[in-house]
Design a protein around this motif. Structure first.
Motif, PDB file in Angstrom:
ATOM      1  N   GLY A  63       0.758  -1.157   0.086  1.00  0.00           N
ATOM      2  CA  GLY A  63       0.107   0.158   0.319  1.00  0.00           C
ATOM      3  C   GLY A  63       0.793   1.643  -0.302  1.00  0.00           C
ATOM      4  N   ALA A  64       1.962   1.152   0.992  1.00  0.00           N
ATOM      5  CA  ALA A  64       2.695   1.727   0.910  1.00  0.00           C
ATOM      6  C   ALA A  64       3.185   2.207  -0.606  1.00  0.00           C
ATOM      7  N   PHE A  65       3.756   1.641  -1.411  1.00  0.00           N
ATOM      8  CA  PHE A  65       4.414   1.470  -1.959  1.00  0.00           C
ATOM      9  C   PHE A  65       3.822   1.893  -3.044  1.00  0.00           C
ATOM     10  N   ARG A  66       2.632   1.335  -3.175  1.00  0.00           N
ATOM     11  CA  ARG A  66       1.869   1.951  -4.272  1.00  0.00           C
ATOM     12  C   ARG A  66       1.607   3.606  -4.303  1.00  0.00           C
ATOM     13  N   ALA A  67       1.717   4.211  -2.573  1.00  0.00           N
ATOM     14  CA  ALA A  67       1.198   5.555  -2.722  1.00  0.00           C
ATOM     15  C   ALA A  67       2.404   6.611  -3.685  1.00  0.00           C
ATOM     16  N   SER A  68       3.571   5.906  -3.751  1.00  0.00           N
ATOM     17  CA  SER A  68       4.855   6.551  -4.562  1.00  0.00           C
ATOM     18  C   SER A  68       5.076   6.025  -6.146  1.00  0.00           C
ATOM     19  N   GLN A  69       6.087   7.174  -6.742  1.00  0.00           N
ATOM     20  CA  GLN A  69       5.698   7.075  -7.433  1.00  0.00           C
ATOM     21  C   GLN A  69       7.273   6.322  -7.984  1.00  0.00           C
ATOM     22  N   SER A  70       8.440   5.758  -7.210  1.00  0.00           N
ATOM     23  CA  SER A  70       9.045   4.985  -7.887  1.00  0.00           C
ATOM     24  C   SER A  70       9.287   4.326  -6.578  1.00  0.00           C
ATOM     25  N   THR A  71       9.654   3.095  -6.309  1.00  0.00           N
ATOM     26  CA  THR A  71      10.035   1.766  -5.051  1.00  0.00           C
ATOM     27  C   THR A  71      11.951   1.808  -4.952  1.00  0.00           C
ATOM     28  N   LEU A  72      12.452   1.907  -4.301  1.00  0.00           N
ATOM     29  CA  LEU A  72      13.871   1.151  -4.523  1.00  0.00           C
ATOM     30  C   LEU A  72      13.836   0.159  -3.467  1.00  0.00           C
ATOM     31  N   LEU A  73      14.347  -1.041  -4.117  1.00  0.00           N
ATOM     32  CA  LEU A  73      14.170  -2.278  -2.847  1.00  0.00           C
ATOM     33  C   LEU A  73      15.572  -2.430  -2.828  1.00  0.00           C
ATOM     34  N   VAL A  74      16.105  -2.551  -1.115  1.00  0.00           N
ATOM     35  CA  VAL A  74      16.834  -3.215  -0.937  1.00  0.00           C
ATOM     36  C   VAL A  74      17.227  -4.706  -0.124  1.00  0.00           C
ATOM     37  N   ALA A  75      18.870  -5.212  -0.752  1.00  0.00           N
ATOM     38  CA  ALA A  75      19.150  -6.224  -0.690  1.00  0.00           C
ATOM     39  C   ALA A  75      19.968  -6.818  -0.069  1.00  0.00           C
ATOM     40  N   GLU A  76      20.760  -7.754   1.009  1.00  0.00           N
ATOM     41  CA  GLU A  76      21.493  -7.814   1.463  1.00  0.00           C
ATOM     42  C   GLU A  76      22.218  -8.822   1.204  1.00  0.00           C
ATOM     43  N   SER A  77      23.617  -8.517   0.472  1.00  0.00           N
ATOM     44  CA  SER A  77      24.249  -9.606   0.169  1.00  0.00           C
ATOM     45  C   SER A  77      24.294 -10.511   0.816  1.00  0.00           C
ATOM     46  N   GLY A  78      24.764 -11.789   0.133  1.00  0.00           N
ATOM     47  CA  GLY A  78      25.158 -12.840   1.334  1.00  0.00           C
ATOM     48  C   GLY A  78      23.471 -13.322   2.702  1.00  0.00           C
ATOM     49  N   ARG A  79      22.325 -12.870   1.502  1.00  0.00           N
ATOM     50  CA  ARG A  79      21.620 -13.308   2.613  1.00  0.00           C
ATOM     51  C   ARG A  79      19.791 -13.145   2.031  1.00  0.00           C
ATOM     52  N   THR A  80      19.758 -12.234   1.147  1.00  0.00           N
ATOM     53  CA  THR A  80      18.817 -12.011   0.874  1.00  0.00           C
ATOM     54  C   THR A  80      18.149 -13.590  -0.004  1.00  0.00           C
ATOM     55  N   GLN A  81      17.415 -14.169  -0.032  1.00  0.00           N
ATOM     56  CA  GLN A  81      17.187 -15.329  -1.382  1.00  0.00           C
ATOM     57  C   GLN A  81      16.681 -14.748  -2.709  1.00  0.00           C
ATOM     58  N   ARG A  82      17.520 -15.359  -3.949  1.00  0.00           N
ATOM     59  CA  ARG A  82      16.743 -15.356  -5.077  1.00  0.00           C
ATOM     60  C   ARG A  82      15.532 -15.187  -5.267  1.00  0.00           C
ATOM     61  N   SER A  83      14.679 -16.088  -4.703  1.00  0.00           N
ATOM     62  CA  SER A  83      13.402 -16.317  -4.597  1.00  0.00           C
ATOM     63  C   SER A  83      12.425 -15.666  -4.476  1.00  0.00           C
ATOM     64  N   GLY A  84      13.123 -15.359  -2.471  1.00  0.00           N
ATOM     65  CA  GLY A  84      12.216 -14.179  -2.322  1.00  0.00           C
ATOM     66  C   GLY A  84      12.283 -12.857  -2.913  1.00  0.00           C
ATOM     67  N   LEU A  85      13.179 -12.577  -3.411  1.00  0.00           N
ATOM     68  CA  LEU A  85      13.607 -10.961  -4.457  1.00  0.00           C
ATOM     69  C   LEU A  85      12.596 -11.254  -5.783  1.00  0.00           C
ATOM     70  N   LEU A  86      12.339 -13.086  -6.579  1.00  0.00           N
ATOM     71  CA  LEU A  86      11.619 -12.754  -7.061  1.00  0.00           C
ATOM     72  C   LEU A  86       9.555 -13.014  -6.554  1.00  0.00           C
ATOM     73  N   ARG A  87       9.953 -12.936  -5.861  1.00  0.00           N
ATOM     74  CA  ARG A  87       8.385 -13.053  -5.326  1.00  0.00           C
ATOM     75  C   ARG A  87       7.969 -11.593  -5.103  1.00  0.00           C
ATOM     76  N   LEU A  88       8.748 -11.160  -4.436  1.00  0.00           N
ATOM     77  CA  LEU A  88       8.688  -9.831  -4.494  1.00  0.00           C
ATOM     78  C   LEU A  88       8.396  -8.820  -5.466  1.00  0.00           C
ATOM     79  N   MET A  89       9.715  -8.780  -6.603  1.00  0.00           N
ATOM     80  CA  MET A  89       9.017  -8.274  -7.504  1.00  0.00           C
ATOM     81  C   MET A  89       7.863  -8.982  -8.389  1.00  0.00           C
TER      82      MET A  89
END
Length: 245
Positions: A193-219
């Motif tokens: 809901g908060a992201f939809r109210a913005s003109q652009s959302t910048l995501l932050v991933a953590e090297s060595g911890r963020t899972q590929r599948s988690g990022l793909l699901r979020l996208m």
């Protein structure tokens, strides 16, 4: 001796098989361990690669290093604020602990130091002790003049309710630029809901911890919800011989 040889060979083969399976599984899912792996997942380079820790006392100060490393992030924000009044840029995390709040704060501070823009840093958190989202006003200011707003959301608030309340806040604001720091501990629907109210959302991933599948699901959830993804920042990247990859 033949039995020992066979046992040793079997053990070595088992190790090779285990390492091979781990390598294949990591290629399918596993953690994102560097900018090249992130680029493979997204089919585009990360907006910025930020180190696990600042350069240290002999290196650049924190703000200067952020400016040097995250010039693409700042350029993205600058382009938006030239097109919209106010411009609204959200920062979100791919899971908790990625460092979203630090990056959102640094972006606001660096943009604010120029002195040409009126900036508000809106910190949207999962803390019921904070003022409710629909009643917030700026509660302080940073050393660079950035107004700071802290807010929480009702536990049962839907994505639509959050989007409407954030848009109301934006409409009442006199800022040129509003940076939304959206805590990853919030329910996924409230984050969207908060992201939809913005003109652009910048995501932050953590090297060595963020899972590929988690990022793909979020996208994928961004695409379904109509959220505009401006790019991904790879944070907490380990240095190799003192340098970032």
């Amino acid at each position: 001796f033949r039995k020992v040889y066979l046992l040793g060979g079997g053990f070595a083969a088992g190790l090779l098989l285990a390492f091979g399976l781990a390598f294949v599984c990591n290629g399918i899912d596993g953690a994102i361990n560097g900018p090249s792996q992130l680029a493979e997942v997204l089919n585009r380079a990360p907006l910025a690669v930020l180190p696990e820790s600042p350069a240290g006392p002999k290196g650049m100060p924190e703000g200067e290093e952020f400016l040097a490393r995250a010039i693409s992030v700042l350029s993205e924000i600058d382009q938006l604020q030239k097109q919209h009044r106010p411009a609204v840029v959200a920062f979100g995390g791919v899971g908790q602990g990625a460092g979203v709040s630090t990056i959102a704060r640094m972006a606001a501070e660096v943009m604010g130091q120029a002195g040409a823009l009126k900036i508000e840093l809106f910190r949207f958190q999962a803390d019921p002790s904070l003022p409710a989202l629909g009643t917030v006003t700026p509660t302080g200011a940073s050393s660079s003049g950035v107004a700071i707003v802290d807010a929480s959301a009702p536990v049962l608030a839907t994505a639509g309710m959050i989007e409407e309340q954030v848009r109301r806040f934006v409409a009442s604001s006199t800022a040129d630029l509003i940076i939304l720091d959206v805590e990853a501990a919030l329910p996924a629907a409230q984050q969207l809901g908060a992201f939809r109210a913005s003109q652009s959302t910048l995501l932050v991933a953590e090297s060595g911890r963020t899972q590929r599948s988690g990022l793909l699901r979020l996208m994928a959830s961004f695409a379904d919800a109509g959220v505009v993804a401006g790019g991904v920042i790879l944070n907490k990247q380990k240095r190799i011989w003192g340098q970032l990859p």
